[in-house]
Design a protein around this motif. Structure first.
Motif, PDB file in Angstrom:
ATOM      1  N   GLY A 193      -4.855  -9.884   5.834  1.00 57.12           N
ATOM      2  CA  GLY A 193      -5.023  -9.008   7.001  1.00 57.12           C
ATOM      3  C   GLY A 193      -4.568  -7.598   6.681  1.00 57.12           C
ATOM      4  N   GLN A 194      -5.127  -6.669   7.442  1.00 56.61           N
ATOM      5  CA  GLN A 194      -4.799  -5.252   7.235  1.00 56.61           C
ATOM      6  C   GLN A 194      -4.902  -4.585   8.594  1.00 56.61           C
ATOM      7  OE1 GLN A 194      -7.592  -3.475   4.537  1.00 56.61           O
ATOM      8  NE2 GLN A 194      -6.657  -1.438   4.585  1.00 56.61           N
ATOM      9  N   GLY A 195      -3.969  -3.720   8.895  1.00 57.53           N
ATOM     10  CA  GLY A 195      -4.077  -3.038  10.190  1.00 57.53           C
ATOM     11  C   GLY A 195      -2.764  -2.443  10.635  1.00 57.53           C
ATOM     12  N   TYR A 196      -2.833  -1.698  11.742  1.00 55.78           N
ATOM     13  CA  TYR A 196      -1.646  -0.991  12.229  1.00 55.78           C
ATOM     14  C   TYR A 196      -0.516  -1.948  12.601  1.00 55.78           C
ATOM     15  CZ  TYR A 196      -4.874   2.983  12.608  1.00 55.78           C
ATOM     16  OH  TYR A 196      -5.777   3.971  12.345  1.00 55.78           O
ATOM     17  N   HIS A 197      -0.888  -3.189  12.915  1.00 56.29           N
ATOM     18  CA  HIS A 197       0.166  -4.158  13.244  1.00 56.29           C
ATOM     19  C   HIS A 197       1.155  -4.273  12.089  1.00 56.29           C
ATOM     20  CE1 HIS A 197       2.247  -7.769  14.528  1.00 56.29           C
ATOM     21  NE2 HIS A 197       1.939  -8.329  13.348  1.00 56.29           N
TER      22      HIS A 197
END
Ligand code: C2E
Ligand code: CA
Ligand code: CA
Length: 651
Positions: free
Chosen positions: A619-623
């Motif tokens: 996963g990749q993202g601002y979270h």
């Protein structure tokens, strides 16, 4: 060369015809109407002498005759002056008849008038005046009307014959001798008239020939040899003429057509076939263009059609017909060819007020048609000009920014959804502009791609990112985005490998993220590039999956290690059951083919849980984290490795 051949052919054609060409005939006739003043003086002279003769003799018959002569003279003056003003518009026949009737009437009248002074046996002074007047007139008209020899010879005859007869009638040996000498003047006048006529004729003909040649040369200079259409010069001429003659309230449309894959035709099938394709396209365009339109080859594989249009609807319909017709498959010998084309359309006066701006608008529209996927048409709209300005600005600044080191690379972690550990960082370029602030890659990467700056920029990014990545633990990879154009540049694969070598980064730690658009352009080059780097150990990821064709064929044919499901499936407005099903399907496929599935754009714990449940492995993202500078990326790694709990795989 072409011009010389045409010239010779032209000269040959001229020599064989003995008849007067219509242009030369007209010019010769116009010499009769030229300088009406000389005619006015001649008529005045006749009138004055005839009036003098009538008064001196006191003869009422002469008085009547001189009134008739005066009226004929007046009618001629009025007629000649009027006609000389409109001679260009009258037919050759009208001009000829008009002049002949007046001239014959006047000459015959004068001859009879002069002859009657002998029949009436008037005073010798009166006879002398009229004899002189008649002969003077005969000589003068012979010279004046030499442009039409038959006319020039008939007039002295019409004056001379009545006088000649009258002189014989007198029975006086002196007068008879004089009459005979008048006959001798005939051949002399004939010779003079002939010489005058020849030199007049020759100079008119040679002027006419040069004018015609100049005209033909101009036509040649404005014609494209391959297609027979107007060339660039011809188009400019036709365009400025059409624009200046365009009636008020009428719109003028300019269709700019560019063949999409013409270079391929030339490269693969040769220039002869290429030329025939161009000629066929020209034929089709000319057949479809309405009458009054100008069809031109603007150069290379570009064509332009200009024509007045009634409405935008009509213009759209015409654009459709032109494009359909041109892109219809064509047959050259045994070869069946498809040459797609793109078209930009601009309308005057809505888009541009003059020829130049009309061309600019159509050019911009064409550019957008090409960028927007080719083989279709685009109408100009004003936002295109604004975009162009901004793009030009960005292009210039981007080149400078590379040198001024205003660009830097940020890193966004790609996290294992099971363990929560960082498995890779994606390198994302950032531009901190001194005036405009931070510019998004979405704003400048497309410009870099269109202008070719991306090759330099891309190499710089790879080299720079690799230098950072060598400091990370060996199990943390570096992901770099690759634009299609970078792959096409000569020595692209070698460039990447040498950047890795210089930085000391093992090729197996590099993941190149590519999108499907790469395969649309040129699959062979792309295939070679991917295989060459794969053989050296570099990994490939298919980026933004789900936004393009999402063809599973590529996944099968090329050694992708990862599929990155586009963030619109995770956090976009259309997220729902359908996107969830798609992620599941892709994840299942990944598991089967031993590929990792990365979910992009994870912003919330719920999204993380959902994609994990759907089967995504990474996963990749601002979270987890935004893209951060290199020192912060190093800190993230340090914290993770030393038990810090910065990144969380689960909510
Ligand atoms: P991409 O390859 O799909 O990169 C991911 C983009 O999603 C990045 O935007 C990233 O900042 C953004 N992103 C990451 N997590 C989230 C999230 O949770 N929510 C949202 N809304 N966005 C998230 P960025 O950096 O603006 O890059 C945009 C695009 O520009 C990239 O899309 C990539 O196509 C291109 N790009 C960026 N850097 C490079 C580069 O170095 N070379 C090339 N050729 N293209 C690049
Ligand atoms: Ca990417
Ligand atoms: Ca992406």
């Amino acid at each position: 060369m072409f011009g010389v051949v045409a010239l010779n052919r032209f000269n040959r054609r001229k020599k064989v015809s003995g008849k007067l060409s219509p242009e030369v005939h007209r010019k010769l006739l116009q010499t009769l109407y030229a300088q009406p003043v000389s005619l006015v003086f001649a008529i005045l002279m006749i009138t004055v002498t005839s009036v003098a003769a009538a008064i001196a003799s006191g003869s009422s018959a002469l008085m009547g005759g001189c009134i008739v002569l005066g009226l004929i003279g007046l009618a001629r003056i009025v007629a000649i002056v009027t006609m000389s003003r409109v001679a260009e518009t009258k037919s050759v026949r009208t001009l000829e008849i008009f002049y002949t009737v007046g001239a014959f009437g006047h000459s015959a009248g004068l001859g009879i008038f002069a002859a009657s002074t002998f029949y009436l046996d008037l005073d010798t002074t009166v006879q002398g005046i009229m004899l002189a007047s008649g002969i003077g007139h005969a000589i003068a008209v012979g010279a004046r009307d030499a442009g039409r020899p038959a006319l020039a010879l008939s007039q002295p005859a019409l004056v001379g014959i009545p006088i000649f007869a009258a002189l014989l009638e007198t029975g006086s040996p002196t007068y008879i001798a004089f009459a005979i000498s008048m006959i001798l003047a005939g051949p002399a006048m004939g010779a003079i008239i002939h010489t005058l006529y020849r030199s007049l004729h020759d100079s008119i003909e040679s002027a006419e020939t040069s004018a015609q040649l100049a005209g033909r040369m101009q036509v040649l200079a404005r014609t494209d040899v391959v297609t027979g259409l107007a060339n660039r010069a011809g188009l400019n001429h036709a365009l400025s003429q059409t624009v200046s003659e365009l009636p008020d309230g009428t719109s003028l449309a300019l269709f700019w057509l560019d063949l999409d894959r013409f270079k391929e035709v030339n490269d693969v099938l040769g220039h002869t076939v290429g030329d025939r394709v161009l000629a066929e396209v020209a034929k089709r365009l000319s057949a479809e263009a309405p009458c009054g339109a100008t069809v031109a080859r603007f150069g290379g594989d570009e064509f332009i059609v200009i024509c007045p249009v009634e409405s935008r609807r009509a213009c759209e319909r015409l654009a459709g017909r032109l494009l359909d017709n041109v892109t219809r498959p064509l047959r050259i010998d045994a070869e069946r060819l498809e040459v797609p084309a793109s078209m930009g359309i601009a309308i005057m006066p809505e888009d541009g007020q003059d020829a130049d701006s009309l061309m600019q608008c159509a050019d911009l529209a064409l550019y957008h048609a090409k960028v927007g996927g080719k083989n279709h048409s685009r109408f100009y709209d004003h936002s295109m000009s604004r975009n162009l300005l901004r793009r030009k600005e960005i292009e210039a600044e981007l080149r400078a920014a590379l040198q001024r080191e205003e660009l830097s690379i940020f890193f966004q972690p790609i996290v294992d959804l099971e363990s929560g550990r960082i498995r890779a960082f994606e390198a994302l370029v950032r531009w901190f502009h001194p005036e405009k602030g931070e510019l998004k890659p979405d704003e400048f990467i497309p410009v870099a791609e269109e202008t070719g700056v991306i090759v330099t920029l891309g190499n710089w990014i790879t080299a720079q990112a690799a230098r950072t990545a060598v400091h990370w633990p060996d199990d943390v990879n570096l992901a770099v985005n690759l634009s299609p154009l970078q792959i096409k540049a000569p020595g692209a694969a070698l460039g990447i490998l040498s950047a890795l070598r210089e930085a000391g980064l093992d090729p197996s730690r590099l993941e190149l993220e590519v999108t499907e658009s790469l395969f649309l352009e040129d699959e062979a080059t792309t295939g070679n590039f991917i295989r060459e780097l794969s053989a050296a150990g570099v990994n490939f990821a298919l980026d933004d999956f789900g936004t393009g064709y999402s063809s599973l064929g590529y996944i099968d044919r090329f050694p992708f290690r990862k599929i990155k499901v586009d963030r619109s499936f995770v956090s976009g407005p259309s997220v729902g059951r359908k996107s969830d099903a798609i992620i599941r399907a892709v994840a299942e496929l990944g598991a089967q083919l031993d590929m990792e599935i990365v979910a992009e754009g994870l912003e919330t714990p719920e999204q993380v849980a959902a994609v994990r449940a759907a089967g995504c492995t990474l996963g990749q993202g601002y979270h987890f984290s935004r893209a951060v500078p290199d020192y912060l990326a190093a800190m993230l790694l340090a914290q993770e490795r030393h038990g810090g709990e910065l990144l969380r795989a689960t909510g």
